[in-house]
Design a protein around this motif. Sequence first.
Motif, PDB file in Angstrom:
ATOM      1  N   ARG A 130       0.821  -1.223   0.000  1.00 30.03           N
ATOM      2  CA  ARG A 130       0.000   0.000   0.000  1.00 30.03           C
ATOM      3  C   ARG A 130       0.852   1.269   0.000  1.00 30.03           C
ATOM      4  O   ARG A 130       0.369   2.347  -0.282  1.00 30.03           O
ATOM      5  N   SER A 189      -7.582  -2.013 -14.316  1.00 32.82           N
ATOM      6  CA  SER A 189      -8.734  -2.912 -14.384  1.00 32.82           C
ATOM      7  C   SER A 189      -9.876  -2.274 -15.167  1.00 32.82           C
ATOM      8  O   SER A 189     -10.502  -2.926 -16.008  1.00 32.82           O
ATOM      9  N   ASP A 190     -10.127  -1.004 -14.916  1.00 34.08           N
ATOM     10  CA  ASP A 190     -11.182  -0.292 -15.661  1.00 34.08           C
ATOM     11  C   ASP A 190     -10.844  -0.209 -17.149  1.00 34.08           C
ATOM     12  O   ASP A 190     -11.707  -0.442 -18.003  1.00 34.08           O
ATOM     13  N   SER A 210     -11.250  -3.644 -18.714  1.00 35.15           N
ATOM     14  CA  SER A 210     -12.663  -4.013 -18.801  1.00 35.15           C
ATOM     15  C   SER A 210     -13.325  -3.347 -19.999  1.00 35.15           C
ATOM     16  O   SER A 210     -14.087  -3.984 -20.753  1.00 35.15           O
ATOM     17  N   LEU A 235      -3.621   0.021 -10.254  1.00 36.96           N
ATOM     18  CA  LEU A 235      -4.206  -1.259 -10.662  1.00 36.96           C
ATOM     19  C   LEU A 235      -5.719  -1.159 -10.834  1.00 36.96           C
ATOM     20  O   LEU A 235      -6.284  -1.799 -11.726  1.00 36.96           O
ATOM     21  N   ALA A 236      -6.381  -0.359 -10.029  1.00 38.25           N
ATOM     22  CA  ALA A 236      -7.821  -0.151 -10.199  1.00 38.25           C
ATOM     23  C   ALA A 236      -8.105   0.507 -11.545  1.00 38.25           C
ATOM     24  O   ALA A 236      -9.043   0.126 -12.256  1.00 38.25           O
ATOM     25  N   GLN A 237      -7.277   1.477 -11.919  1.00 35.44           N
ATOM     26  CA  GLN A 237      -7.438   2.133 -13.215  1.00 35.44           C
ATOM     27  C   GLN A 237      -7.157   1.157 -14.350  1.00 35.44           C
ATOM     28  O   GLN A 237      -7.873   1.136 -15.351  1.00 35.44           O
ATOM     29  N   GLY A 262      -2.182   0.618  -5.766  1.00 39.78           N
ATOM     30  CA  GLY A 262      -3.571   0.171  -5.683  1.00 39.78           C
ATOM     31  C   GLY A 262      -4.471   0.982  -6.602  1.00 39.78           C
ATOM     32  O   GLY A 262      -5.318   0.423  -7.318  1.00 39.78           O
ATOM     33  N   ASP A 263      -4.270   2.290  -6.619  1.00 37.91           N
ATOM     34  CA  ASP A 263      -5.037   3.159  -7.518  1.00 37.91           C
ATOM     35  C   ASP A 263      -4.701   2.867  -8.974  1.00 37.91           C
ATOM     36  O   ASP A 263      -5.581   2.846  -9.838  1.00 37.91           O
TER      37      ASP A 263
END
Length: 91
Positions: A10, A45-46, A49, A41-43, A38-39
């Motif tokens: 983190r 993923s979006d 997708s 990887l979230a981006q 973390g941010d």
Amino acid sequence: MSQTSPPAPRELKTVGLTPFIYRSDLPLFQVSPGLPIGDALAQASDLLSLAKAFAEDAAYSQDSDRHAWAAHYLTAMGKAVVDDVVQALAA
């Protein structure tokens, strides 16, 4: 001899060394350094997708290749972010 423990995931940030989308053998874009992984990887993923959805649309669309190109660019961006996070984790 003192041992230092590696930083917690983190606390890790993107390194900002991963380029993507090349023109004339030069990178047009690059992942920005200093973002929490973390941010990032979230981006990613979006982005991936959306690329998946556009690729599915491209597979069924006969009138245009715009969905395929959108999927191509989104995939390149998502891959660059993941590659940059991998570099941060390996450092």
